[in-house]
Design a protein around this motif. Sequence first.
Motif, PDB file in Angstrom:
ATOM      1  N   LEU A 100     -10.743   8.599   8.871  1.00  0.00           N
ATOM      2  CA  LEU A 100     -10.408   8.644   7.452  1.00  0.00           C
ATOM      3  C   LEU A 100     -10.601   7.248   6.887  1.00  0.00           C
ATOM      4  N   PRO A 101     -11.577   7.076   5.988  1.00  0.00           N
ATOM      5  CA  PRO A 101     -11.992   5.730   5.570  1.00  0.00           C
ATOM      6  C   PRO A 101     -11.001   5.051   4.640  1.00  0.00           C
ATOM      7  N   GLY A 102     -11.247   3.749   4.459  1.00  0.00           N
ATOM      8  CA  GLY A 102     -10.450   2.962   3.536  1.00  0.00           C
ATOM      9  C   GLY A 102     -10.948   3.114   2.118  1.00  0.00           C
ATOM     10  N   ILE A 103     -10.764   2.079   1.314  1.00  0.00           N
ATOM     11  CA  ILE A 103     -11.050   2.157  -0.108  1.00  0.00           C
ATOM     12  C   ILE A 103     -12.528   2.359  -0.406  1.00  0.00           C
ATOM     13  N   ASP A 104     -13.427   1.992   0.521  1.00  0.00           N
ATOM     14  CA  ASP A 104     -14.863   2.175   0.298  1.00  0.00           C
ATOM     15  C   ASP A 104     -15.257   3.636   0.336  1.00  0.00           C
ATOM     16  N   GLY A 105     -14.595   4.432   1.174  1.00  0.00           N
ATOM     17  CA  GLY A 105     -14.845   5.863   1.202  1.00  0.00           C
ATOM     18  C   GLY A 105     -16.082   6.303   1.962  1.00  0.00           C
ATOM     19  N   LEU A 106     -16.912   5.380   2.446  1.00  0.00           N
ATOM     20  CA  LEU A 106     -18.181   5.773   3.061  1.00  0.00           C
ATOM     21  C   LEU A 106     -17.994   6.498   4.386  1.00  0.00           C
ATOM     22  N   PHE A 151      -2.143  -6.092  -8.582  1.00  0.00           N
ATOM     23  CA  PHE A 151      -2.391  -6.827  -9.825  1.00  0.00           C
ATOM     24  C   PHE A 151      -3.820  -6.644 -10.341  1.00  0.00           C
ATOM     25  N   VAL A 152      -4.681  -6.039  -9.504  1.00  0.00           N
ATOM     26  CA  VAL A 152      -6.082  -5.899  -9.895  1.00  0.00           C
ATOM     27  C   VAL A 152      -6.262  -4.789 -10.926  1.00  0.00           C
ATOM     28  N   THR A 153      -5.501  -3.707 -10.790  1.00  0.00           N
ATOM     29  CA  THR A 153      -5.683  -2.546 -11.670  1.00  0.00           C
ATOM     30  C   THR A 153      -5.537  -2.893 -13.146  1.00  0.00           C
ATOM     31  N   LYS A 186      -9.986   4.040  -7.033  1.00  0.00           N
ATOM     32  CA  LYS A 186      -9.479   3.902  -5.671  1.00  0.00           C
ATOM     33  C   LYS A 186      -8.181   3.088  -5.628  1.00  0.00           C
ATOM     34  N   LEU A 187      -8.063   2.074  -6.488  1.00  0.00           N
ATOM     35  CA  LEU A 187      -6.826   1.301  -6.530  1.00  0.00           C
ATOM     36  C   LEU A 187      -5.652   2.149  -7.011  1.00  0.00           C
ATOM     37  N   LYS A 188      -5.899   2.961  -8.027  1.00  0.00           N
ATOM     38  CA  LYS A 188      -4.844   3.860  -8.502  1.00  0.00           C
ATOM     39  C   LYS A 188      -4.491   4.886  -7.426  1.00  0.00           C
ATOM     40  N   SER A 203       0.173   5.453  -1.249  1.00  0.00           N
ATOM     41  CA  SER A 203       1.242   4.697  -0.599  1.00  0.00           C
ATOM     42  C   SER A 203       2.598   5.323  -0.890  1.00  0.00           C
ATOM     43  N   GLU A 204       2.819   5.671  -2.148  1.00  0.00           N
ATOM     44  CA  GLU A 204       4.083   6.298  -2.527  1.00  0.00           C
ATOM     45  C   GLU A 204       4.255   7.648  -1.841  1.00  0.00           C
ATOM     46  N   TYR A 205       3.172   8.420  -1.802  1.00  0.00           N
ATOM     47  CA  TYR A 205       3.211   9.752  -1.185  1.00  0.00           C
ATOM     48  C   TYR A 205       3.561   9.636   0.305  1.00  0.00           C
TER      49      TYR A 205
END
Length: 697
Positions: free
Chosen positions: A126-132, A227-229, A301-303, A309-311
């Motif tokens: 299961l990939p990270g933020i890149d999703g590839l 802080f990026v969003t 992806k940040l959202k 994380s909350e879930y």
Amino acid sequence: MPSAGASFFTGVSSPLFRRDPPQLLRKPRILRMAPRFAISVDRVPATIVTEEKLTMTVAKREEEISTVETEKRWEENEEKERRTGWKEYFEHAKEFIGVADGGPPRWFSPSECGSRLDNSPLMLFLPGIDGLGLGLISHHQKLGRIFDVWCLHIPVADRTSFTDLVKLVERTVRSEYERSPNRPIYLVGESLGGCLALAVAARNRDIDLVLILSNPATSFSRSQLQFVTPLLETLPDSLSPALPNILSLTAGGPLRLVLDNFVKGLPLQNTARELIGDFTTFSSSLPVLADILPKETLLWKLKMSKSASEYANSRLYAIKAQTLILSSGNDQLLPSQQEGERLHKLLPNCELRKFDDSGHFLLLEGSIDLVTILKGASYYRRGKYHDYVSDFIPPTPYEAKEVIESNRLINAVTSAVMLSTLEDGTIVKGLAGIPSEGPVLFVGYHMLLGLELVPLVSRIYNERNILVRGIAHPMMFKRQKNGSLPEISSFDTFRIMGAVPVAPTNLFKLLSSKSHVLLYPGGMREALHRKGEEYKLFWPEQSEFIRMAARFGAKIVPFGAVGEDDLGQVVIDYDDLVKIPYFKSEIEKLTNEAMQLRTGASGEVANQQVHMPGILPKVPGRFYYYFGKPIETAGRKQELKDRENSQELYLEVQSEVERCIAYLKEKRESDPYRSIVSRLFYQATHGFTSDIPTFEI
């Protein structure tokens, strides 16, 4: 011979048809066929139905070589292949996102990952933020020898919600569970994928899942990424969404800080050449990174990471799955090491492995080998429980070399002398007298703190290519509670080299598989002996191994080892420590942490108190090993079933061990190179790789 391609599919039980996309995965010296996408008919999106978009020219086949030849060549080149996965990652990322990368999230299986072990478990990445789904690209070949590997690919433009991703993975997990209910399913989650793995595990407590979480994003709310969003949302649409342009924004802003840290967190190697290569690879691939994470996708992806994380955090209480957390100490994007400690305490069936010098993208680092990590943690299994014998995967030559090199100091300092006995009774220098064919049971004396183990196992492996499987104390594998004992990870190298917990069933399985087994009847009592008890055996009164050895016709090789008194002297022992209230209390705590052993026994070998004796170091001397003449038990099964006969042989083995020790203690007195000073002088004049002489036999 599996082809070096990839198979894509959105379902696991729907009718499938095959198309020919561009080649996705390449490996040198491996037969390569055109990669395939298998897409479930009922979910094929309109954007990828067109045959012209997917059909490509079949790649030219390389020279065919047999599976055995491929395996041998791969192992020979394992050290050369151990490198960062960034270059491969970016190369294949271009192809993943360059052609018809629309549609919903789907699985792909690198076809090199054709499992070669019976009943291999399924591994879902299961990939990270890149999703590839390319995060395991440098591990595919090795993982494919022991797992069925599938990777989740989330197209750049896809906007599937986190909860829908959870349902997608859950459907696959349930489908595979129904097909093979007795094999575990591994979920390897990287960053955002770690949250996904935890969420699936919380919803499927009835399924045997093993979670491998690499820097999970459950710590998102405490990271700089949050802080990026808001900054991305305020960027005017007139600015190019490409990430390189975002990188050039004002210095010192939150986004620039995070992306700078992204670069700092790259898994740069130690040598200047590799460091420059990694940095050049990353810098030249920023346009590719921009295509992987354009502004809209990065924002999405940040959202998603925040909600994921909350879930996941809200459902940690429901997770029962066996979990291994891999935490980086130099993660510039997430507080991963602190998060690993937190999850380790919260999850009931969890182990933690720390990588202090690693960055966020742990699985792309050249120094990281996921299969080796799983071996060391005893996390590879094909059934409900880990079997230390049937699930054991022997170390590759490179893994064994790494373990031995990590202990090179004690090997160099002790400069071990090895003697063995031929079948005709002749004593020879070296290990020629050790039987090549198993089952073989080495039975000997356990030096102070088990100091003899490393040289013994190393030399037998290097000189005879024999892996000695040690029978070890259970505290090296499990703990009754966490506390002051060394972390379980301290013993990973022992497990890689085949150590198993003390248990009659494990000895039975090892001998039945014709292994070379190392047994210390004196156990911890010998390894933590008192003052003045050097080279004294503390064996149980009754035989514990004779009839088992006879059942399988094992050769019993008694041996002695001396030299502990040339390294240090016990000046404070157990009897001294228990007289001091503080140390007595600490010993009780340590003993309660360790797994209990021989609880029903009496006398000296009963369950031992765990303590650390006070040792006064000496100018290092030398270790000496003497392997006696092998004792045959083949054909004596019925004879040794008799308790008196087995006890007689047991006492014979014990007497032979004592004789070997006495022989070495006498002979070492005539060794001109017993002192490390004389050995260093010899090597200075004859070369530091030269063999150092010893006494005459």
